[in-house]
Design an enzyme around this catalytic site. Structure first.
Site, PDB file in Angstrom:
ATOM      1  N   TYR A  77       0.855  -1.196   0.000  1.00  0.00           N
ATOM      2  CA  TYR A  77       0.000   0.000   0.000  1.00  0.00           C
ATOM      3  C   TYR A  77       0.882   1.235   0.000  1.00  0.00           C
ATOM      4  O   TYR A  77       1.902   1.275   0.698  1.00  0.00           O
ATOM      5  CB  TYR A  77      -0.892   0.020   1.249  1.00  0.00           C
ATOM      6  CG  TYR A  77      -2.327  -0.330   0.923  1.00  0.00           C
ATOM      7  CD1 TYR A  77      -3.010   0.345  -0.082  1.00  0.00           C
ATOM      8  CD2 TYR A  77      -3.006  -1.312   1.633  1.00  0.00           C
ATOM      9  CE1 TYR A  77      -4.324   0.037  -0.394  1.00  0.00           C
ATOM     10  CE2 TYR A  77      -4.322  -1.632   1.327  1.00  0.00           C
ATOM     11  CZ  TYR A  77      -4.968  -0.946   0.322  1.00  0.00           C
ATOM     12  OH  TYR A  77      -6.259  -1.246   0.011  1.00  0.00           O
ATOM     13  N   ASP A 253      -7.687  14.563 -23.639  1.00  0.00           N
ATOM     14  CA  ASP A 253      -7.649  13.126 -23.342  1.00  0.00           C
ATOM     15  C   ASP A 253      -6.966  12.461 -24.543  1.00  0.00           C
ATOM     16  O   ASP A 253      -7.565  12.288 -25.600  1.00  0.00           O
ATOM     17  CB  ASP A 253      -9.081  12.630 -23.166  1.00  0.00           C
ATOM     18  CG  ASP A 253      -9.156  11.134 -22.925  1.00  0.00           C
ATOM     19  OD1 ASP A 253      -8.136  10.439 -23.114  1.00  0.00           O
ATOM     20  OD2 ASP A 253     -10.238  10.649 -22.577  1.00  0.00           O
ATOM     21  N   LYS A 285      -3.125   0.885 -25.229  1.00  0.00           N
ATOM     22  CA  LYS A 285      -3.469   1.387 -26.568  1.00  0.00           C
ATOM     23  C   LYS A 285      -2.191   1.610 -27.398  1.00  0.00           C
ATOM     24  O   LYS A 285      -1.302   0.772 -27.395  1.00  0.00           O
ATOM     25  CB  LYS A 285      -4.321   2.660 -26.465  1.00  0.00           C
ATOM     26  CG  LYS A 285      -5.657   2.440 -25.731  1.00  0.00           C
ATOM     27  CD  LYS A 285      -6.591   3.584 -25.915  1.00  0.00           C
ATOM     28  CE  LYS A 285      -7.944   3.362 -25.318  1.00  0.00           C
ATOM     29  NZ  LYS A 285      -8.109   3.673 -23.907  1.00  0.00           N
TER      30      LYS A 285
HETATM   31  N1  DSN Z   1     -12.483   1.096 -24.520  1.00  0.00           N
HETATM   32  C1  DSN Z   1     -11.730   2.146 -25.133  1.00  0.00           C
HETATM   33  C2  DSN Z   1     -11.906   2.174 -26.604  1.00  0.00           C
HETATM   34  O1  DSN Z   1     -12.123   1.141 -27.168  1.00  0.00           O
HETATM   35  O2  DSN Z   1     -11.794   3.218 -27.210  1.00  0.00           O
HETATM   36  C3  DSN Z   1     -11.988   3.476 -24.547  1.00  0.00           C
HETATM   37  O3  DSN Z   1     -12.687   3.411 -23.369  1.00  0.00           O
END
Ligand code: DSN
Length: 477
Positions: A77, A253, A285
């Site tokens: 923690y 974002d 991503k």
């Molecule tokens: N789940 C993501 C997407 O596919 O764009 C964003 O939340």
């Protein structure tokens, strides 16, 4: 025989395959105590190997990233920030987290950074709250001459009421924005008096003058830029000027395209870090790290963002932060820059092939890692039908609304495709023709079994985690 033993018996040089050995050993070990979980972990690799991953928000992280998450850092923690914690014994996670912050600042040329958000959604929640604390709460604190904790219930309630009147202006979900940009069934649409901007009905692109006019009407406290299914670059210098004209904080974002910023595809006016007050992101991503979030900011918001915990979260996940540091190190390399450029090159090529086949591509193409196809006007299929049909052919995409979609978010008229994952596999512009052909054949009613076989032949040329190609993991069904 265990997976590991089978692998080592095949005569490989262990020093050259530490990643594979670590993964196989962990699977063998998990299987001994939790066979159902080991089976699902193994099957996920088999399924990912056998299909074409075109989900724009997914990628394949390195085994080093994955292994950095799987250890005892998870047991610690660490509420607070590095070197100022609420628990003793944080010396090692302090080192991990402060190093991750330094790397992120270097990678994005940012003034301040927190790597504590558990996800992009949590990053946006924490960022909104920190911004509201700065622009609403702090002025009240000054006015009353006392900190929050010393305010009476009535005084604090007046601060809280001001929070609920705050206005946000973000891109609408149906035009390419994200749930957290003001959607009513998300905290952003409940916490804020939320307004949305869309795209021009003809060009299907953001119309900056229309946005400026809307911003003047709405007078938002926060202008949100960024998207999850918009295939064009955004000029953040214009977004900055709009925010300045209406006195809004500019939050970008960049969850979808942070890898393109890190990889120097998006530079100058397309680099949000140079223009925004606060920039939120995911770390997976296009950035290809572990599932997680982060926030970059100008100095003005640094104090607020040190309070991700307790504002929006409890203790940070230090094992994931260790993996974020590994991913940032990877993203600082020249190879990563080349990778980021190839993502966009592949997406542009894919879009061109669809256009050549007469498929309607929203906005007429792409300048980033994703494209949205209007499958209803091109093939007479809803997005849901197209997604299901492609899935049967081993092609994984998601249905997606298109601008002015009359079919709603469940059926939709479109699908979204992205190239980050297949580019990680080293597919290039040559392979994009094959990928486009599979999709067109499938959506025109081609035999799913034959297309799936072709997909698997292509995938076999670009193996995923190819070290793990021996032992029980060698399924090909
Ligand atoms: N789940 C993501 C997407 O596919 O764009 C964003 O939340």
């Amino acid at each position: 025989m265990t997976r590991l033993k089978e692998f080592l018996d095949s005569g490989v040089n262990p020093d050259e395959h530490l990643d594979t050995i670590a993964m196989l050993a962990s699977l063998d070990y998990i299987e001994k105590g939790s066979p159902r979980i080991a089976k699902s972990i193994e099957q996920e690799l088999v399924d990912q190997r056998n299909s074409l991953k075109l989900i724009a928000s997914e990628n394949y992280s390195s085994l080093r990233v994955q292994l950095a998450m799987g250890n005892w850092l998870t047991d610690k923690y660490a509420e607070g920030i590095p070197f100022q914690r609420y628990y003793a014994g944080c010396q090692n996670v302090d080192e991990v987290e402060s190093y991750a912050q330094e790397l992120a600042k270097k990678l994005f040329n940012a003034e301040s950074c927190t790597v504590q958000p558990h996800s992009g959604c949590d990053a946006n929640l924490a960022a909104y709250l920190a911004i509201l604390a700065e622009v609403i709460e702090n002025s009240k604190v000054k006015e009353l001459g006392k900190p929050l904790m010393q305010m009476s219930h009535k005084e604090y309630e007046s601060v809280r009421q001001d929070f609920t009147k705050a206005r946000i202006l973000g891109m609408s979900l149906k035009d390419g924005g994200h749930l957290t940009h003001g959607f009513r069934n998300n905290f952003s649409g409940k916490l804020f008096d939320a307004y949305t901007y869309g795209v021009d009905p003809v060009t299907e692109r953001i119309h900056y003058d229309a946005l400026r006019t809307l911003a003047k009407e709405v007078q938002p406290h926060i202008l949100v830029a960024g998207y999850s299914s918009y295939s064009r670059k955004v000029d953040f210098s214009v977004m900055r000027s709009i925010a300045d004209e209406v006195g809004a904080v500019l939050l970008v974002d960049m969850a979808h395209f942070s890898g393109l910023v890190a990889g120097k595809v998006f530079e100058e006016v397309y680099d949000p870090v140079a223009y925004a007050d606060v920039v939120t992101s995911t770390t997976h991503k296009t950035l290809r790290g572990p599932r997680g979030g982060m926030i970059l900011s100008k100095k003005r918001f640094e104090e607020g963002l040190k309070r991700v915990c307790p504002l929006a979260q409890g203790g940070p996940l230090e094992h994931v932060i260790a993996a974020k540091a590994v991913a940032f190190e990877e993203a600082l390399s020249k190879e990563f820059q080349q990778y980021a450029h190839r993502i966009v090159e592949n997406a542009e090529t894919l879009a061109r092939h669809f256009l050549d086949e007469g498929v309607r591509v929203i906005t007429g193409g792409t300048e980033n890692h994703l494209l949205v196809l209007d499958v209803f006007s091109s093939f007479g299929l809803t997005g849901k039908e197209a997604e299901e049909r492609l899935y049967k052919s081993g092609i994984i995409v998601n249905k997606n609304a298109i601008p002015n979609d009359s079919r709603g978010v469940v059926q939709t008229s479109g699908i979204r495709l992205g190239t980050p994952a297949i580019t990680t596999l080293n597919m290039g512009v040559q392979e994009m023709l094959e990928v486009a052909n599979f999709i067109v054949r499938c959506l025109k009613g081609g035999d799913p079994a034959k297309i799936k076989a072709d997909v698997q032949r292509l995938k076999a040329r670009y193996p995923l985690y190819k070290g793990i190609s021996l032992g029980k993991l060698c399924h090909t069904n």
